[in-house]
Write an enzyme that holds these catalytic residues in place. Structure first.
Site, PDB file in Angstrom:
ATOM      1  N   LYS A   1       0.740  -1.102   0.010  1.00 60.28           N
ATOM      2  CA  LYS A   1      -0.147   0.181  -0.129  1.00 60.28           C
ATOM      3  C   LYS A   1       0.895   1.401  -0.215  1.00 60.28           C
ATOM      4  CE  LYS A   1      -3.291   2.941   0.687  1.00 60.28           C
ATOM      5  NZ  LYS A   1      -4.220   3.566  -0.456  1.00 60.28           N
TER       6      LYS A   1
ATOM      7  N   CYS B   1      -3.289  10.989   1.989  1.00 56.94           N
ATOM      8  CA  CYS B   1      -2.522   9.516   1.481  1.00 56.94           C
ATOM      9  C   CYS B   1      -1.150   9.736   0.998  1.00 56.94           C
ATOM     10  CB  CYS B   1      -3.453   8.880   0.397  1.00 56.94           C
ATOM     11  SG  CYS B   1      -5.119   8.365   1.184  1.00 56.94           S
TER      12      CYS B   1
HETATM   13  N1  LIG Z   1      -8.961   9.260   2.058  1.00 50.23           N
HETATM   14  C1  LIG Z   1      -8.598   8.329   1.256  1.00 50.23           C
HETATM   15  O1  LIG Z   1      -8.868   8.351  -0.139  1.00 50.23           O
HETATM   16  C2  LIG Z   1      -7.889   7.128   1.542  1.00 50.23           C
HETATM   17  C3  LIG Z   1      -7.784   6.178   0.313  1.00 50.23           C
HETATM   18  C4  LIG Z   1      -7.174   5.151   0.941  1.00 50.23           C
HETATM   19  C5  LIG Z   1      -6.836   4.924   2.460  1.00 50.23           C
HETATM   20  N2  LIG Z   1      -7.066   5.779   3.160  1.00 50.23           N
HETATM   21  C6  LIG Z   1      -6.522   5.710   4.619  1.00 50.23           C
HETATM   22  O2  LIG Z   1      -7.551   5.348   5.224  1.00 50.23           O
HETATM   23  C7  LIG Z   1      -7.570   5.955   6.564  1.00 50.23           C
HETATM   24  C8  LIG Z   1      -8.543   6.820   6.888  1.00 50.23           C
HETATM   25  O3  LIG Z   1      -8.569   7.990   5.826  1.00 50.23           O
HETATM   26  P1  LIG Z   1      -9.743   9.047   5.807  1.00 50.23           P
HETATM   27  O4  LIG Z   1      -9.339   9.997   4.563  1.00 50.23           O
HETATM   28  O5  LIG Z   1     -11.073   8.308   5.882  1.00 50.23           O
HETATM   29  O6  LIG Z   1      -9.629   9.845   7.487  1.00 50.23           O
HETATM   30  P2  LIG Z   1     -10.468  10.877   7.991  1.00 50.23           P
HETATM   31  O7  LIG Z   1      -9.551  11.709   8.765  1.00 50.23           O
HETATM   32  O8  LIG Z   1     -11.497  11.315   6.747  1.00 50.23           O
HETATM   33  O9  LIG Z   1     -11.458   9.730   8.938  1.00 50.23           O
HETATM   34  C9  LIG Z   1     -10.850   9.142   9.859  1.00 50.23           C
HETATM   35  C10 LIG Z   1     -12.148   9.307  10.801  1.00 50.23           C
HETATM   36  O10 LIG Z   1     -11.591   8.562  12.286  1.00 50.23           O
HETATM   37  C11 LIG Z   1     -12.197   9.528  13.271  1.00 50.23           C
HETATM   38  N3  LIG Z   1     -11.402   8.946  14.625  1.00 50.23           N
HETATM   39  C12 LIG Z   1     -10.316   9.217  14.978  1.00 50.23           C
HETATM   40  N4  LIG Z   1      -9.918   8.525  16.037  1.00 50.23           N
HETATM   41  C13 LIG Z   1     -11.185   7.704  16.146  1.00 50.23           C
HETATM   42  C14 LIG Z   1     -11.252   6.630  17.142  1.00 50.23           C
HETATM   43  N5  LIG Z   1     -10.574   6.472  18.041  1.00 50.23           N
HETATM   44  N6  LIG Z   1     -12.399   5.880  16.957  1.00 50.23           N
HETATM   45  C15 LIG Z   1     -13.106   6.177  15.961  1.00 50.23           C
HETATM   46  N7  LIG Z   1     -12.912   7.034  14.899  1.00 50.23           N
HETATM   47  C16 LIG Z   1     -12.100   7.704  15.412  1.00 50.23           C
HETATM   48  C17 LIG Z   1     -12.047  10.968  12.987  1.00 50.23           C
HETATM   49  O11 LIG Z   1     -12.965  11.816  13.602  1.00 50.23           O
HETATM   50  C18 LIG Z   1     -12.296  10.697  11.508  1.00 50.23           C
HETATM   51  O12 LIG Z   1     -13.700  11.177  11.048  1.00 50.23           O
HETATM   52  C19 LIG Z   1      -6.084   6.361   6.783  1.00 50.23           C
HETATM   53  O13 LIG Z   1      -5.284   5.589   7.151  1.00 50.23           O
HETATM   54  C20 LIG Z   1      -5.807   6.874   5.183  1.00 50.23           C
HETATM   55  O14 LIG Z   1      -4.505   6.958   4.986  1.00 50.23           O
HETATM   56  C21 LIG Z   1      -7.617   7.022   2.916  1.00 50.23           C
END
Ligand SMILES: NC(=O)c1ccc[n+]([C@@H]2O[C@H](COP(=O)([O-])OP(=O)(O)OC[C@H]3O[C@@H](n4cnc5c(N)ncnc54)[C@H](O)[C@@H]3O)[C@@H](O)[C@H]2O)c1
Length: 439
Positions: free
Chosen positions: A219, A273
């Site tokens: 990844k 990301c």
């Molecule tokens: N955004 C993308 O397009 C994408 C694509 C592939 C992978 N990712 C990966 O996926 C993961 C999430 O990314 P994202 O963009 O959705 O992030 P995001 O910040 O949009 O969402 C994460 C959420 O987790 C919540 N959170 C924090 N601590 C928490 C806890 N203890 N319990 C429950 N919720 C909690 C936050 O409030 C937030 O709403 C990351 O590791 C990112 O690298 C993201």
């Protein structure tokens, strides 16, 4: 199908998704649409209140329905239940909480907190499926011992698996279904359970890897390879500008080669990301006394691009005889990429800050991003009015770009257009008396 409110075999949610952000929310709704009710947990109280009220600012859609419509339908059907606490009666816990990067180092606390919340309710037979992007070895060396702290053993009493999340924002629903999935678990049973859950929404092949660390690392390679390719094409663009070549033409020519696929230059690399991935890899590389100079340089190149865009603005203003302190700049597009509501680590904010530091007055128009600060313009016209320079940083459906050549008359005479997204050609702008620059 979206909005399907068919007979559900079992209406009691078995699936709990932690983190309801850009990944977790559409993931939860994807399960819900397939008839698998989900409890979604997020520690952000305001977000939970918004979701309960059917509000999200995400820009996703599926088969003609917006994520807002899908959210409201699944809430009404009781198939998606947002909560602040982790329920103890689910059997599948999927974690999508990210690891922010602070001062170029991973900050694990939010993800560790999510794991601790799951640990408190973990029972024999449960599955914990990690989908966050993490440093190599995280699932095995950090998540596993943390989840085992209450005495249950991973791979024996409960199942632990890792599957990288590969969606692009804006295409989430489609990609949860059609993007190949990679997964690994601690045991045969861990893999089998995880594959079954992933297969509830994925139509694409599911590849099993030999270890969770291999999937975690793959990844990071996926993200970093894009970062490096963007850095490369941004250097190509700088070269084209310096020697007076049209970057778009040269890239298109190079891409006629069957084995070449150059990406597009842009104002920088933002979001969660791509900029973070290298900083998840570097600590492990340092442990092995590996310096990864190419990858590090690519990151530095991409970090330097906003400053070169700001410099383009200052040079264009100077050519027009306007000092930064008396200039007004209209910024179109705050998002970290085209057609997104996500302005996290957006190059737009870096450029805006750099402009403001030199005294430039900035006005922003981007209806797709939920920004309500003092720089926000109420309309495109309001944004352009009396400005010296129009700076295009992201495309959005909500920005009527086709009307801009006509609206240039609202700007000061000889308006400058700096187009980092190749929306216009030089001719389109110069016909209206403007001065055009692109990357
Ligand atoms: N955004 C993308 O397009 C994408 C694509 C592939 C992978 N990712 C990966 O996926 C993961 C999430 O990314 P994202 O963009 O959705 O992030 P995001 O910040 O949009 O969402 C994460 C959420 O987790 C919540 N959170 C924090 N601590 C928490 C806890 N203890 N319990 C429950 N919720 C909690 C936050 O409030 C937030 O709403 C990351 O590791 C990112 O690298 C993201």
């Amino acid at each position: 199908m979206p909005g399907q409110t068919t007979e559900r075999k079992d209406h009691v949610p078995q699936i709990c998704i932690l983190g309801l952000g850009y990944v977790g929310l559409p993931l939860a709704l994807s399960f819900a649409m397939e008839g698998h009710p989900v409890i979604g947990v997020d520690t952000n109280r305001e977000l939970i209140q918004q979701l309960k009220a059917g509000i999200t600012y995400h820009k996703e859609s599926f088969e003609g329905k917006s994520i807002q419509e899908i959210l409201r339908e699944q809430l009404e059907a009781g198939s998606f239940v947002p909560k602040e606490e982790v329920p103890s009666d689910c059997t599948i816990y999927i974690i999508t909480v990210g690891i922010p990067v602070v001062k170029k180092e991973p900050f694990y606390e939010p993800l560790l907190q999510a794991l601790r919340m799951v640990r408190e309710v973990l029972k024999k037979g449960d599955l914990v499926l990690l989908r966050s992007t993490v440093p190599p070895g995280f699932s095995e060396q950090i998540a596993r011992p943390l989840l085992e702290e209450k005495g249950l053993r991973a791979g024996i009493d409960f199942n632990l698996a890792y599957s990288s999340e590969r969606i692009a924002e804006g295409k989430a629903f489609e990609e949860f279904r059609n993007m190949p999935v990679v997964v690994a678990g601690l045991s045969e049973e861990c893999c089998r359970r995880a594959e079954k859950v992933l297969g509830l929404i994925a139509r694409a092949p599911i590849y099993r890897a030999s270890s969770m660390t291999a999937v975690e690392t793959a990844k990071l390679f996926e993200n970093i390879s894009r970062d490096v390719n963007i850095a490369m094409v941004n250097e190509f663009a700088a070269f084209c500008r310096a020697v007076g070549l049209n970057t778009q033409e040269v890239i298109s020519l190079a891409n006629t080669h069957k084995r070449v696929n150059l990406l597009q230059p842009g104002p920088g690399v933002g979001g969660y990301c791509l900029p973070n991935a290298l900083y998840y890899l570097l600590p492990r590389a340092r442990e092995k006394e590996l310096s990864l100079p190419l990858l590090t340089t690519a990151r530095q190149v991409n970090d330097s691009i906003p400053a070169s865009v700001s410099q383009m603005v200052f040079s264009a203003l100077a050519a027009k005889g306007v000092s930064p302190a008396e200039a007004k700049i209209a910024v179109l597009g705050l998002a970290m990429k085209d057609y997104s509501s996500d302005d996290r680590q957006s190059p737009a904010w870096i450029i805006i800050r750099q402009l403001q530091e030199r005294g430039v007055a900035v006005s922003i128009f981007d209806p797709a991003v939920p920004y309500e600060g003092p720089l926000k313009a109420s309309s495109l016209e309001d944004c352009l009015r009396d400005s010296d320079c129009l700076l295009i940083l992201a495309r959005q459906k909500e920005i009527p770009f086709s009307s801009i050549p006509e609206l240039l008359s609202l700007m000061k005479p000889k308006p400058v257009v700096i187009d980092t997204r190749f929306v216009f050609t030089k001719e389109e702008i110069s016909q209206r008396g403007g001065v055009y620059y692109s990357l």
